[in-house]
Scaffold this active site. Structure first.
Site, PDB file in Angstrom:
ATOM      1  N   HIS A 157      58.199  17.349   4.876  1.00 44.20           N
ATOM      2  CA  HIS A 157      57.567  18.186   3.846  1.00 44.20           C
ATOM      3  C   HIS A 157      56.415  17.458   3.153  1.00 44.20           C
ATOM      4  O   HIS A 157      56.063  17.786   2.026  1.00 44.20           O
ATOM      5  CB  HIS A 157      58.574  18.582   2.759  1.00 44.20           C
ATOM      6  CG  HIS A 157      59.554  19.637   3.148  1.00 44.20           C
ATOM      7  ND1 HIS A 157      60.567  19.417   4.044  1.00 44.20           N
ATOM      8  CD2 HIS A 157      59.685  20.931   2.758  1.00 44.20           C
ATOM      9  CE1 HIS A 157      61.291  20.525   4.173  1.00 44.20           C
ATOM     10  NE2 HIS A 157      60.767  21.458   3.398  1.00 44.20           N
ATOM     11  N   GLU A 180      57.366  31.472  11.598  1.00 41.06           N
ATOM     12  CA  GLU A 180      55.988  31.004  11.494  1.00 41.06           C
ATOM     13  C   GLU A 180      55.158  31.347  12.720  1.00 41.06           C
ATOM     14  O   GLU A 180      54.018  31.792  12.606  1.00 41.06           O
ATOM     15  CB  GLU A 180      55.934  29.490  11.240  1.00 41.06           C
ATOM     16  CG  GLU A 180      56.324  29.084   9.821  1.00 41.06           C
ATOM     17  CD  GLU A 180      57.822  28.986   9.621  1.00 41.06           C
ATOM     18  OE1 GLU A 180      58.577  29.126  10.603  1.00 41.06           O
ATOM     19  OE2 GLU A 180      58.240  28.768   8.463  1.00 41.06           O
TER      20      GLU A 180
HETATM   21  C1  LIG Z   1      60.155  26.099   9.439  1.00 43.08           C
HETATM   22  C2  LIG Z   1      60.394  26.210   7.981  1.00 43.08           C
HETATM   23  N1  LIG Z   1      59.892  27.268   7.321  1.00 43.08           N
HETATM   24  C3  LIG Z   1      60.073  27.393   5.997  1.00 43.08           C
HETATM   25  C4  LIG Z   1      60.779  26.448   5.304  1.00 43.08           C
HETATM   26  C5  LIG Z   1      60.960  26.566   3.804  1.00 43.08           C
HETATM   27  N2  LIG Z   1      62.327  26.961   3.514  1.00 43.08           N
HETATM   28  C6  LIG Z   1      63.266  26.041   3.263  1.00 43.08           C
HETATM   29  S1  LIG Z   1      64.757  26.709   3.079  1.00 43.08           S
HETATM   30  C7  LIG Z   1      64.160  28.260   3.291  1.00 43.08           C
HETATM   31  C8  LIG Z   1      65.090  29.415   3.256  1.00 43.08           C
HETATM   32  C9  LIG Z   1      66.140  29.272   4.291  1.00 43.08           C
HETATM   33  O1  LIG Z   1      67.007  30.337   4.224  1.00 43.08           O
HETATM   34  P1  LIG Z   1      68.370  30.331   5.019  1.00 43.08           P
HETATM   35  O2  LIG Z   1      68.118  29.951   6.425  1.00 43.08           O
HETATM   36  O3  LIG Z   1      69.018  31.617   4.760  1.00 43.08           O
HETATM   37  O4  LIG Z   1      69.193  29.132   4.352  1.00 43.08           O
HETATM   38  P2  LIG Z   1      69.686  29.021   2.827  1.00 43.08           P
HETATM   39  O5  LIG Z   1      68.582  28.396   2.054  1.00 43.08           O
HETATM   40  O6  LIG Z   1      70.008  30.366   2.336  1.00 43.08           O
HETATM   41  O7  LIG Z   1      70.865  28.112   2.889  1.00 43.08           O
HETATM   42  C10 LIG Z   1      62.795  28.239   3.509  1.00 43.08           C
HETATM   43  C11 LIG Z   1      61.944  29.417   3.715  1.00 43.08           C
HETATM   44  C12 LIG Z   1      61.276  25.346   6.026  1.00 43.08           C
HETATM   45  N3  LIG Z   1      61.940  24.368   5.407  1.00 43.08           N
HETATM   46  N4  LIG Z   1      61.086  25.262   7.352  1.00 43.08           N
END
Ligand SMILES: Cc1ncc(C[n+]2csc(CCOP(=O)(O)OP(=O)(O)O)c2C)c(N)n1
Ligand SMILES: [Mg+2]
Lengths: 332, 341
Positions: A133, A64
Site C-alpha cells: 500500500h 480493478e
Molecule cells: C486489489 C485491492 N483492491 C482494493 C483494496 C482496498 N480494500 C481493502 S479491504 C477492501 C474491502 C474488502 O472487502 P471484503 O473482501 O468483503 O473483506 P472485509 O473487509 O469485509 O473483511 C478494499 C476495497 C485492496 N486492499 N486490494
C-alpha cells in the site's frame, strides 16, 4: 492573492476539479471503489455523490481489471471516465487494460480512435501502509508510449492538471502523493488549466539543480532553505510531468548551475532519476557538468511497516541536504 | 467434566450439534479459548490505536471469531491457510502466539515479520499460516498453489483460503476456483461474508445472491453456514476438509457473519444503520458459544471464567512484551529482500 483565490487542501482542489468537469461536461463520470457514500479511501470524492448522483459518481465492485477496462471501453466510445484506484498498488491488477489496451489502442488502430480516460492513483509511503500500500511505481507507467503521466505537488497544480487531463484526448495517469492530500495552498475558483508537459521552476539558484516531483519537490524546497543558510544556492525544478519530460527546462537549468541532483521516492534503480540523468548526459548540458550527476531514490527494498524503517526507505529532507552539500562542494 | 458426547439429552430436547461429538470437550474449550483471545487481541489493537501507540491502518474482526476458529478446528500445523487484510483472527485461530503477533502489530523486531509487515501482513508460516494480505483476493491462488504442492509432495495437508465477500468479484477468485476444480486440489475456499466490502453492500457488488451460488460454475460443492455459530462453521469445515483429504477436490464455504466495527480506522459508518449493527451485536458469537458449552455441559462456568481471565492476562503480557521490544534497525532495511547466497 486574487479575489477568486482561496486556500484549499490538495484533496479539496481535486474534488473541485472533478466537480467542475462533472458540471461542465455530461460525458464526464467518476468510477472507483467506495468513491460514493464512503467518499473515497482518502476522502477525495467526498460529497460528490450527493451533488451528482450515483450514475456520475459510480461505485464499482472490487474488480480493478474489469472496471478499468470498462473505463477504457467507455472512453473509446465517447465518454470521459475518471477512474480512482484506492491505492496505486492496486493498479497493478489492471495493468493489462492500462498498458496493453488504453495506451496502445489509438496507435494499433492507426489513429482511428482515441481513449480519453484518466486514472487517479494515490501513491507513496509515509502512512504505515507497508509493502502493498506504499509503492511509488510512476516509472512503470512512464515507460509506456501512449500514456501521459503527471504527479502534481501543489493544490494549484493538481486542480489545473486534472482539468487538463480530463480534457485531454489520450489516457493520462495522475499520481497523487498521499502525504499531500492535507497540504494547503492557493487555488483559484473556476476552470483553469495547467499543461501536462511543463516542469515548474520553484526556486532559482546558482550552485546546483535539484529535480524532484510530488512530495519530493516539497522536500527539495525545504532542503534548499537549509542549504541557503550554509551558502549553497539550490535551484529546484518540480518536474510535475513524468511523461513527457520537460527536457528543455532540465537542460537549461543544468547548463546554468553545472550540477544535478535528482530526488524521487520510487526505487532508485531504473527510476525517474535514471532517465533524467541519461537525458542530461546525452544533452548539450553534459559539457557544462562540474560534478557527476547524483541520484537520490528509494531503497532497493519493499516499503517496510515499522516507522523507523519506512522513513529510511525514502529520501528525507536531511538526505537531500546532505547529498546537495556533497554535490555543491566538489565531486559527489 | 465429560470430554466426549454422552447420552444426556440437551436441556431443551434438541440434539447437540454434530461437531460436539466430533471434538472433545478439551478441544471445544480450546476453540472457545481462541475465540476469546481473538476478541482480546482486537480490543487491544483498537485501544493502542486510540492511544496513539500504533501506526498505519488495521482491520478488526470483532464479531467474526466463530468463522475463523470454526474453519481452523479441523486443521493442524501441517495444513495451510491464506489470510486477508482482516487477518488477526485467522492467525490466532491457527494457533499463533499473542506476543509475537502484538509485537508485529507495533512494528517491533520481535514480531512474526520482524516489524516489516505490520497488521496487514501478520503471518506464522511455522503453523501453516502463509500470511495476511494487503491485496484483496491475493491469497486465493496462493492457497491453490499450496494445495497443489501438498498433493505433489504426497502430504495429506489441505489449504484454506479465507476471503471476504468483496473479494469474490476479483478475477483471482474466479481463476483460483476453476484451477482448484480442474485439478481436484485439496482446497477449502472460505468466504467470510460480513455483508460489506468497505461501504459496498454485497447486493450492490455481486450479481449472485450468495457467494456460494458461484461454486456451481466451477463444478464445486458449496454450503452456506451461520458464520456466528462455531458449531455450524466447524461442521462445514470438517466436511470440506474430509472431502479434500479424501482426494475429492475443493469446496466453497460461505459463512454469513458481520463485522461490528468499521472497515478500518477511517470508517464513518455512513453506509449502514445503527439498528443493523446492534442487531448483529446481539448475536455475538462468543456469547452464543459459551452458552452452548454451558447448556450441553461441555464447559463449566468456572472453566469459562478461567479462559477469559487467562486471555486477559496473556494479552496484557503480550502488550508489555511488544512495548518492551526493540524497533528494527534502519541499517537492516534491505535485509531479507533476497535469500542469503
Ligand atoms: C486489489 C485491492 N483492491 C482494493 C483494496 C482496498 N480494500 C481493502 S479491504 C477492501 C474491502 C474488502 O472487502 P471484503 O473482501 O468483503 O473483506 P472485509 O473487509 O469485509 O473483511 C478494499 C476495497 C485492496 N486492499 N486490494
Ligand atoms: Mg466483507
Amino acid at each position: 492573492m486574487a479575489n477568486d483565490t482561496r486556500e484549499l487542501t490538495y484533496a479539496e482542489a481535486i474534488r473541485e476539479a472533478l466537480a467542475i468537469a462533472l458540471a461542465a461536461d455530461e460525458r464526464v463520470f467518476l468510477m472507483g471503489e467506495d468513491i460514493g457514500v464512503y467518499g473515497g479511501a482518502f476522502q477525495v470524492t467526498g460529497d460528490l455523490v450527493d451533488r451528482f448522483g450515483e450514475e456520475r459518481v459510480m461505485d464499482t465492485p472490487i474488480s480493478e481489471l474489469g472496471a478499468a477496462g470498462v473505463a477504457v471501453g467507455a472512453a473509446l466510445t465517447g465518454l470521459r471516465p475518471v477512474f480512482e484506484f484506492q491505492f496505486s498498488d492496486f493498479s497493478l491488477l489492471a495493468m493489462e487494460q492500462i498498458v496493453n489496451q488504453a495506451a496502445k489502442l489509438r496507435y494499433m488502430l492507426g489513429g482511428a480512435v482515441n481513449v480519453p480516460v484518466v486514472f487517479r492513483m494515490p501513491t507513496g509511503s509515509g502512512l504505515g501502509g507497508a509493502a502493498q500500500h506504499s509503492q511509488s511505481i510512476e516509472a512503470w507507467f512512464a515507460h509506456v508510449p501512449g500514456l501521459k503521466v503527471v504527479e502534481p505537488s501543489t493544490p494549484y497544480d493538481v486542480k489545473g492538471m486534472l482539468l487538463s487531463a480530463i480534457a485531454d484526448p489520450d489516457p493520462v495517469i495522475v499520481f497523487e502523493h498521499k502525504l499531500l492530500y492535507k497540504t494547503k495552498g492557493p487555488v483559484p475558483e473556476g476552470d483553469y488549466r495547467v499543461a501536462l508537459d511543463r516542469a515548474a521552476l520553484r526556486r532559482e539558484g546558482r550552485d546546483l539543480t535539484i529535480v524532484a516531483f510530488g512530495i519530493m519537490a516539497l522536500r527539495a524546497l525545504e532542503a534548499a532553505e537549509t542549504l541557503a543558510q550554509e551558502g549553497v544556492d539550490a535551484e529546484v525544478i518540480d518536474l510535475r510531468c513524468l511523461r513527457p519530460l520537460d527536457r528543455e527546462a532540465i537542460v537549461a537549468s543544468v547548463k546554468k548551475t553545472t550540477r544535478l541532483l535528482t530526488v524521487y521516492e520510487g526505487v532508485k534503480t531504473l527510476g525517474l532519476g535514471a532517465e533524467i540523468s541519461a537525458l542530461v548526459a546525452e544533452s548539450e548540458a553534459f559539457d557544462y557538468l562540474d560534478a557527476p550527476i547524483l541520484r537520490l531514490g528509494g531503497a532497493e527494498a519493499p516499503i517496510p511497516y515499522s516507522p523507523a524503517l519506512e522513513k529510511a526507505a525514502t529520501p528525507q529532507v536531511e538526505d537531500i541536504v546532505a547529498a546537495a552539500r556533497r554535490l555543491a562542494h566538489g565531486r559527489a | 467434566m465429560e470430554d466426549r458426547f454422552d447420552a444426556t439429552p440437551a436441556p431443551d430436547g434438541v440434539n447437540r450439534p454434530w461437531v460436539y461429538s466430533r471434538l472433545s470437550g478439551a478441544e471445544l474449550r480450546e476453540a472457545l479459548r481462541r475465540m476469546v483471545r481473538i476478541r482480546r487481541f482486537e480490543e487491544a489493537a483498537e485501544d493502542s490505536y486510540i492511544r496513539g501507540l500504533s501506526y498505519g491502518t488495521m482491520h478488526l474482526s470483532i464479531g467474526q471469531e466463530a468463522t475463523a476458529v470454526g474453519v481452523c478446528a479441523p486443521l493442524s500445523d501441517a495444513d495451510y491457510i491464506t489470510s486477508t487484510h482482516r487477518g488477526h483472527g485467522h492467525c490466532i485461530a491457527k494457533g499463533a502466539e499473542l506476543k509475537p503477533m502484538f509485537a508485529e502489530f507495533l512494528g517491533r523486531e520481535t514480531g512474526y515479520c520482524k516489524g516489516r509487515g505490520g497488521s496487514m501482513h501478520i503471518a506464522d508460516p511455522g503453523r501453516g499460516n502463509l500470511g495476511a494480505n494487503g491485496i484483496v483476493g491475493g491469497g486465493l491462488p496462493i492457497a491453490v498453489g499450496a494445495a497443489l504442492s501438498a498433493k505433489r509432495r504426497g502430504s495429506n495437508a489441505v489449504a484454506v483460503a479465507f476471503f471476504g465477500d468483496g473479494a469474490n468479484n476479483e478475477g483471482a477468485f474466479h481463476e483460483a476456483l476453476n484451477l482448484a476444480s480442474i485439478w481436484r486440489l485439496p482446497v477449502v475456499f472460505v468466504c467470510e461474508n460480513n455483508q460489506y466490502a468497505m461501504s459496498t453492500a454485497i447486493s450492490r457488488s455481486t450479481a449472485a445472491v450468495n457467494v456460494a451460488d458461484r461454486a456451481s460454475a466451477y463444478s464445486m460443492p458449496a454450503e452456506i453456514v451461520d458464520g456466528n455459530s462455531f458449531a455450524a462453521v466447524a461442521e462445514a469445515s470438517f466436511r470440506a476438509t474430509d472431502r479434500a483429504r479424501a482426494g475429492d477436490g475443493p469446496t466453497l464455504i460461505e459463512a454469513k457473519t458481520y463485522r461490528t466495527r468499521g472497515h478500518s480506522r477511517s470508517d464513518r459508518n455512513r453506509y449502514r444503520s445503527r439498528e443493523e449493527i446492534e442487531s448483529w451485536k446481539a448475536r455475538d458469537p462468543i456469547d452464543a458459544f459459551e452458552a452452548e458449552l454451558l447448556a450441553f455441559g461441555l464447559a463449566s462456568a468456572e472453566e469459562i471464567a478461567a479462559i477469559n481471565a487467562e486471555a486477559r492476562a496473556d494479552m496484557a503480557a503480550a502488550i508489555e512484551f511488544a512495548l518492551a521490544s526493540p524497533t528494527p534497525d534502519p541499517a537492516e532495511l534491505t535485509r531479507d529482500v533476497y535469500s542469503p547466497a
